[in-house]
Design an enzyme around this catalytic site. Structure first.
Site, short mmCIF file in Angstrom:
data_model
loop_
_atom_site.label_atom_id
_atom_site.label_comp_id
_atom_site.label_asym_id
_atom_site.label_seq_id
_atom_site.Cartn_x
_atom_site.Cartn_y
_atom_site.Cartn_z
N ARG A 41 -8.79 -0.82 4.41
CA ARG A 41 -7.99 0.24 3.78
C ARG A 41 -6.61 -0.26 3.41
NH1 ARG A 41 -7.96 5.89 6.72
NH2 ARG A 41 -6.58 6.14 4.93
N LYS A 66 0.84 -1.21 0.00
CA LYS A 66 0.00 0.00 0.00
C LYS A 66 0.87 1.25 0.00
CE LYS A 66 -1.81 1.54 3.97
NZ LYS A 66 -1.49 2.94 4.31
N ASN A 67 1.86 1.30 0.90
CA ASN A 67 2.64 2.52 1.09
C ASN A 67 3.69 2.76 0.02
OD1 ASN A 67 1.02 3.04 3.22
ND2 ASN A 67 2.51 2.45 4.78
N ASP A 127 4.37 0.68 12.12
CA ASP A 127 3.21 0.01 11.56
C ASP A 127 3.10 -1.46 11.97
OD1 ASP A 127 3.30 1.81 8.36
OD2 ASP A 127 2.69 2.41 10.38
N ILE A 173 7.16 7.35 17.10
CA ILE A 173 6.82 8.07 15.86
C ILE A 173 5.52 8.86 16.00
CG2 ILE A 173 6.34 7.85 13.39
CD1 ILE A 173 9.02 6.80 13.64
N ARG A 200 -5.20 10.70 4.14
CA ARG A 200 -4.18 11.75 4.24
C ARG A 200 -3.13 11.64 3.15
NH1 ARG A 200 -3.22 13.69 8.60
NH2 ARG A 200 -1.12 14.10 7.96
N CYS A 222 -5.41 12.71 12.66
CA CYS A 222 -6.00 11.38 12.53
C CYS A 222 -5.89 10.64 13.84
CB CYS A 222 -5.39 10.63 11.35
SG CYS A 222 -4.07 9.52 11.76
N ARG A 255 -0.17 14.72 13.00
CA ARG A 255 0.39 14.47 11.65
C ARG A 255 0.42 15.73 10.77
NH1 ARG A 255 -1.61 8.73 9.50
NH2 ARG A 255 0.31 8.91 8.30
N PRO A 256 1.14 16.77 11.17
CA PRO A 256 1.25 17.97 10.32
C PRO A 256 2.00 17.66 9.03
CG PRO A 256 2.81 18.05 12.16
CD PRO A 256 1.96 16.83 12.37
N VAL A 257 1.93 18.56 8.05
CA VAL A 257 2.67 18.40 6.79
C VAL A 257 3.62 19.58 6.57
CG1 VAL A 257 0.97 16.88 5.70
CG2 VAL A 257 0.73 19.39 5.49
N ASP A 258 4.07 20.18 7.67
CA ASP A 258 4.92 21.37 7.57
C ASP A 258 6.20 21.11 6.80
OD1 ASP A 258 7.12 20.96 10.18
OD2 ASP A 258 5.30 19.75 10.05
N GLN A 259 6.75 19.91 6.89
CA GLN A 259 8.01 19.62 6.18
C GLN A 259 7.78 19.55 4.67
OE1 GLN A 259 11.18 19.16 7.92
NE2 GLN A 259 9.82 20.25 9.34
C1 EPZ Z 1 3.95 7.04 6.39
O1 EPZ Z 1 3.12 8.07 6.91
C2 EPZ Z 1 3.05 5.81 6.25
N1 EPZ Z 1 1.96 6.13 5.34
C3 EPZ Z 1 2.50 5.43 7.62
O2 EPZ Z 1 1.76 4.22 7.48
C4 EPZ Z 1 3.66 5.15 8.55
O3 EPZ Z 1 3.17 4.90 9.85
C5 EPZ Z 1 4.59 6.38 8.61
O4 EPZ Z 1 5.03 6.73 7.29
C6 EPZ Z 1 5.83 6.12 9.44
O5 EPZ Z 1 6.52 5.01 8.99
C7 EPZ Z 1 2.20 6.10 4.00
O6 EPZ Z 1 3.29 5.85 3.52
C8 EPZ Z 1 1.03 6.41 3.11
P1 EPZ Z 1 5.75 10.50 8.55
P2 EPZ Z 1 3.63 9.59 6.93
O7 EPZ Z 1 5.61 11.75 7.77
O8 EPZ Z 1 4.57 9.82 5.81
C9 EPZ Z 1 5.73 13.93 11.86
C10 EPZ Z 1 -0.04 2.73 7.78
O9 EPZ Z 1 -0.43 2.17 8.81
N2 EPZ Z 1 5.70 14.88 10.73
O10 EPZ Z 1 6.97 9.68 8.30
O11 EPZ Z 1 2.44 10.45 7.05
C11 EPZ Z 1 4.47 13.06 11.96
O12 EPZ Z 1 3.45 13.70 12.66
C12 EPZ Z 1 0.36 4.21 7.82
O13 EPZ Z 1 0.08 2.17 6.68
C13 EPZ Z 1 5.76 16.24 10.99
O14 EPZ Z 1 5.83 16.67 12.14
O15 EPZ Z 1 4.44 9.60 8.30
C14 EPZ Z 1 5.01 11.82 12.67
O16 EPZ Z 1 5.02 12.04 14.05
C15 EPZ Z 1 0.01 4.87 9.11
N3 EPZ Z 1 5.74 17.11 9.94
C16 EPZ Z 1 6.43 11.71 12.12
O17 EPZ Z 1 6.78 12.99 11.61
C17 EPZ Z 1 5.68 16.67 8.62
O18 EPZ Z 1 5.65 17.49 7.70
C18 EPZ Z 1 6.61 10.68 11.01
O19 EPZ Z 1 5.57 10.84 10.10
C19 EPZ Z 1 5.64 15.30 8.39
C20 EPZ Z 1 5.64 14.41 9.45
#
Ligand code: EPZ
Length: 416
Positions: free
Chosen positions: A396, A22-23, A304, A326, A92, A116, A121-125
């Site tokens: 999902r 999926k990912n 995960d 995480i 998301r 969620c 889960r912000p997207v600031d980066q």
């Molecule tokens: C990916 O989510 C996966 N989803 C998630 O899988 C997985 O849990 C996660 O990576 C960690 O391995 C997909 O690939 C679609 P992150 P992602 O950005 O990219 C913080 C599942 O069960 N953060 O690596 O959204 C964030 O809040 C799902 O299949 C910021 O602060 O995760 C988190 O605490 C769930 N700012 C940490 O970083 C940002 O701009 C890591 O999140 C981005 C992230």
């Protein structure tokens, strides 16, 4: 709303195929936005999240054709570089369209994902990285509005490791002017699979799988063929179920190289896990040993798989500690496990699990994708019947999980 009913106690045995990841599939589907030519994919998992992403791309103008795990996408023209709230609120990962749209169309309007169940889960980066590449970005009416005549290559260091953040910027950089260097990048196998697909499309990328990825922008990308990698989290989930039920399960088409941290923990718990060609054979061996698990970015233990391994620990012969680093709210399954008789205390981001002699079946509720997989494993271990509600979470991210478990001898049925 569908529910799963599990009669516990069956020992899983036999062989099943692992589905595509999926990912990896979700960002790879978005990569189709980067070229007007066809992207032909195989091993695409039949999941609700994949269906949502296809709907999102179709409404942008991406033509699609295919059946089963084979899919051809073609974004000859992108009529609407828009990811609407109605779709983004359900998934998301829609944010993964942002980078490719800005790079290809010079503009994008993407609904800002909300929080969620597992965290803010912000997207600031993602935003910060695109701004560093020269995009003008504003937030209007809940939408990220991004514009750039052409993105420019830049050195960008992530403040923290983000998987989809790395994927978004890597895709955007493929069509940027000059060189982009991403530092503190995510090293997840799904990032590597995306880079392989982009390279097949003509992108110039080096260093994927390390924390420093270098992308030389090119004028255009072309069509390509790509096989989506096997799902390491689905593999890990079935491997944990095999160990939990003292079973003997072979996972065909799996890739053990992407799963070392999980297989090592299963071995610590007392199971055996052997790579045999492109399969992994997992056998449970009687009593489960307690575990110490701390989640962290790849190659460390994946968040995960945290919930699924916690299910195992509920029946271990001793005390386990599982720490989640995480996501700030990824322990929702604990309360449901307690309903099955588990003995768990949570302090901050760490759960202490004292193994019990037996779990007893009960009605429980899924709260997120991996929490629901945890409850399935616990239900397989429990005496009597467990009914899991809200399994739309499960659908999902797991392709036909109840059919696969039935094929392994589980007493499981779906009711609506
Ligand atoms: C990916 O989510 C996966 N989803 C998630 O899988 C997985 O849990 C996660 O990576 C960690 O391995 C997909 O690939 C679609 P992150 P992602 O950005 O990219 C913080 C599942 O069960 N953060 O690596 O959204 C964030 O809040 C799902 O299949 C910021 O602060 O995760 C988190 O605490 C769930 N700012 C940490 O970083 C940002 O701009 C890591 O999140 C981005 C992230």
């Amino acid at each position: 709303m569908d529910k799963l009913v599990i009669e516990g106690g069956a020992r899983l045995s036999g062989a099943i195929p692992v589905s595509g990841a999926k990912n990896a599939a979700l960002p790879i589907l978005c990569a189709s936005l980067l070229t007007p030519e066809p992207l032909r994919l195989t091993n695409v998992p039949q999941l609700n999240d994949v269906r949502t992403m296809r709907t999102l791309l179709r409404q942008m103008g991406v033509a699609q054709d295919g059946s089963g795990g084979t899919l051809t996408l073609q974004a000859e023209r992108i009529d609407w570089p828009l990811a609407p709230y109605e779709l983004v609120k359900t998934m998301r990962a829609s944010i993964l369209a942002l980078g490719p749209l800005v790079a290809r169309c010079g503009e994008a309007r993407v609904s800002l994902p909300g929080g969620c169940a597992i965290g803010l889960r912000p997207v600031d980066q993602h935003v910060k990285g695109l701004q560093a590449m020269g995009a003008e970005i504003s937030l209007e009416h809940g939408y990220i509005e991004a514009r750039a005549a052409q993105l420019a290559g830049v050195r960008f260091g992530f403040d923290l490791v983000t998987v989809t953040g790395t994927e978004n910027l890597m895709m955007a950089a493929t069509l940027a002017k000059g060189r982009t260097i991403l530092e503190n990048a995510a090293r997840e196998p799904e990032v590597v699979d995306l880079a392989r697909c982009l390279r097949a499309m003509g992108a110039n990328i080096l260093g994927e799988g390390t924390s420093r990825i270098v992308i030389e922008g090119v004028d255009a990308l072309h069509g390509a063929d790509h096989r989506v990698m096997p799902d390491r989290i689905e593999t890990g989930t079935f491997a944990a179920a095999a160990a939990a039920t003292h079973g003997d399960v072979t996972l065909e088409g799996a890739d053990d190289a992407s799963l070392h941290a999980v297989l090592d923990k299963l071995r610590e718990a007392g199971a055996t896990a052997d790579a045999i060609g492109d399969a992994i054979r997992v056998r449970g061996n009687g009593a489960l040993a307690p575990l110490q698990i701390t989640t962290a970015p790849y190659p460390a233990f994946p968040t995960d798989m945290q919930a699924q391994m916690m299910a195992l620990a509920t029946r271990a012969s001793g005390t386990s500690v599982v720490s989640e680093t995480i996501f700030e709210n990824r322990m929702m399954h604990v309360q449901e496990l307690r309903r099955l008789g588990a003995d768990i205390d949570v302090d901050g981001n760490a759960a202490t699990i004292r193994g019990v002699a037996r779990l007893t079946g009960a009605n429980v509720m899924a709260t997120d994708l991996r929490a629901s997989a945890c409850l399935v494993i616990a239900g397989l271990m429990a005496d009597g019947e467990t009914t899991i509600d809200r399994i739309y979470h499960l659908d999902r991210g797991y392709e036909k999980i109840d059919a696969k478990l039935s094929a392994l001898g589980a007493r499981i049925r779906r009711i609506s």
